[in-house]
Scaffold this motif. Structure first.
Motif, PDB file in Angstrom:
ATOM      1  N   VAL A   5     -13.674 -20.500  -8.813  1.00 24.17           N
ATOM      2  CA  VAL A   5     -14.091 -21.634  -7.976  1.00 24.17           C
ATOM      3  C   VAL A   5     -13.727 -22.981  -8.581  1.00 24.17           C
ATOM      4  O   VAL A   5     -13.897 -24.016  -7.933  1.00 24.17           O
ATOM      5  CB  VAL A   5     -15.605 -21.594  -7.680  1.00 24.17           C
ATOM      6  N   LEU A   6     -13.233 -22.997  -9.813  1.00 21.40           N
ATOM      7  CA  LEU A   6     -12.842 -24.256 -10.453  1.00 21.40           C
ATOM      8  C   LEU A   6     -11.398 -24.589 -10.121  1.00 21.40           C
ATOM      9  O   LEU A   6     -10.488 -23.815 -10.415  1.00 21.40           O
ATOM     10  CB  LEU A   6     -13.001 -24.154 -11.972  1.00 21.40           C
ATOM     11  N   SER A   7     -11.171 -25.745  -9.531  1.00 21.62           N
ATOM     12  CA  SER A   7      -9.814 -26.241  -9.336  1.00 21.62           C
ATOM     13  C   SER A   7      -9.445 -27.126 -10.527  1.00 21.62           C
ATOM     14  O   SER A   7     -10.102 -28.131 -10.780  1.00 21.62           O
ATOM     15  CB  SER A   7      -9.699 -27.052  -8.045  1.00 21.62           C
ATOM     16  N   ARG A   8      -8.391 -26.720 -11.223  1.00 18.08           N
ATOM     17  CA  ARG A   8      -7.877 -27.542 -12.332  1.00 18.08           C
ATOM     18  C   ARG A   8      -6.661 -28.343 -11.879  1.00 18.08           C
ATOM     19  O   ARG A   8      -5.986 -28.966 -12.698  1.00 18.08           O
ATOM     20  CB  ARG A   8      -7.526 -26.642 -13.511  1.00 18.08           C
ATOM     21  N   ASP A   9      -6.411 -28.333 -10.583  1.00 17.91           N
ATOM     22  CA  ASP A   9      -5.302 -29.084 -10.006  1.00 17.91           C
ATOM     23  C   ASP A   9      -5.527 -30.579 -10.229  1.00 17.91           C
ATOM     24  O   ASP A   9      -6.630 -31.089 -10.011  1.00 17.91           O
ATOM     25  CB  ASP A   9      -5.202 -28.788  -8.508  1.00 17.91           C
ATOM     26  N   ALA A  10      -4.493 -31.269 -10.654  1.00 22.63           N
ATOM     27  CA  ALA A  10      -4.611 -32.710 -10.892  1.00 22.63           C
ATOM     28  C   ALA A  10      -4.963 -33.476  -9.622  1.00 22.63           C
ATOM     29  O   ALA A  10      -5.475 -34.604  -9.695  1.00 22.63           O
ATOM     30  CB  ALA A  10      -3.299 -33.246 -11.474  1.00 22.63           C
TER      31      ALA A  10
END
Length: 361
Positions: free
Chosen positions: A257-262
């Motif tokens: 569920v974590l978006s690490r997208d900039a």
């Protein structure tokens, strides 16, 4: 303002206030508005009440939870478990929480008080080990009739509730507060700073901000040293695998569920235990906020971010609104050595010396 009667305690989840941190802002030399979302004022004591309620209610609508049969099993660092146990107590489901050993005794006590069964697991166990809190939860689910893991690490309702509720609450509070000469405001959310555990909070709040409110809003993630959530990966290298005391944020794996997208999280800051706990004391002594360790991490992360090029620009701009999410309160940590040392072993004040002199008479 009076409030209507609610049907049960789940009606008191969320809708937490946004408060000015003017004294802390002055200490940091900020011209911007520094604001805190006080999630410890939710009924179960943390921001995780929101996802527990959302995941359980979604599972009910989907027919995955059956009254009198289902047993809710959840691996957690504690706060999600408390939210789950609270909801299960109200709704009549049995509940089992798997909890790493490092998590506080207070969390276990609260869980048991709410009627949950608690199974402790080795802190050092890797997330994909059969001995980890996740592995043990899966084992229990396989063996216990009616067992179901709603899985905060993968459940879409985790970030979704923050996109649909937490974020809009922040937006509405700022929009409803007029700009004045004494307290100028941009009228929008310019920066959000939050710790990352499952990542649901920072991902969902980011989407609420960037999709419809302010696409230029800067989202800053805070990750403890020893965790691997921060981007770029080089930020995690120096302390990779080291143990940390702060609870509720950081992991040795990347939750789904974590978006690490900039595009969702603009910047990451790493924080250590000691500086996080020092920031807890600042929040307590300066602002009267009885917060937990991860809230100290969030403030510590904010202080570090304000020293970056982007942070300095915001810090010195009147009217910019910077929101720090304070995830939980001190209730769950009052037996922890870091808190007892801070509270009971601090250097005596001048007032304490005066009291001692008076009591000698």
């Amino acid at each position: 303002m009076s409030h209507p009667i609610i049907d049960n305690a789940l009606g008191a989840v969320g809708n937490t206030p946004l408060v000015r941190l003017d004294k802390v802002a002055a200490q940091f030399g900020l011209k911007c508005n520094l604001l805190a979302k006080l999630e410890f004022l939710s009924v179960g004591g943390s921001i995780k009440d929101r996802i527990a309620k959302a995941m359980i209610e979604a599972a009910e609508k989907e027919g995955k939870l059956i009254p009198g049969q289902s047993v809710v099993i959840e691996p957690t660092s504690g706060n999600t478990g408390i939210g789950m146990a609270l909801a299960c107590a109200i709704k009549g489901y049995r509940c089992i929480i798997t909890l790493p050993n490092k998590m506080s005794l207070e969390k276990e006590a609260a869980l048991r008080a709410l009627g949950a069964e608690v199974v402790r697991t080795p802190t050092e166990a890797a997330w994909d080990s059969s001995e980890s809190h996740i592995g043990v939860a899966k084992k229990l689910q396989r063996r216990i009739p009616g067992g179901i893991i709603l899985d905060q690490y993968r459940n879409v309702n985790n970030p979704l509730i923050h996109e649909m509720a937490t974020g809009p609450e922040i937006i509405d509070a700022i929009a409803a507060t007029p700009s004045t000469p004494a307290r100028p405001s941009s009228g929008k959310v310019d920066v959000v700073i939050a710790g990352a555990g499952t990542g649901g909070t920072i991902t969902g709040v980011s989407r609420a901000m960037k999709k419809v409110h302010n696409k230029e809003c800067i989202i800053v993630g805070v990750d403890p040293k020893g965790s691997i959530l921060a981007v770029p990966e080089e930020l995690n290298t120096a302390d990779n695998g080291s143990m940390y005391v702060v609870e509720g944020i950081g992991y040795d794996f990347i939750p789904d569920v974590l978006s690490r997208d900039a595009a969702d999280v603009d910047s990451w800051i790493k924080t250590g235990d000691e500086e996080s706990f020092a920031a807890v004391r600042v929040l307590m002594r300066s602002e009267g906020l009885l917060v937990g360790g991860s809230s100290g991490s969030a403030l510590c992360g904010a202080q570090k971010w304000f020293k970056t090029e982007a942070g300095q620009k915001v810090a010195q701009t009147e009217g910019k609104n910077v929101v720090i999410i304070l995830a939980d309160g001190i209730r769950n940590y009052m037996s922890k050595p870091w808190f007892l040392s801070m509270a009971l072993e601090a250097e005596p004040s001048e007032l304490a010396a005066s009291i001692a002199d008076i009591m000698k008479d």
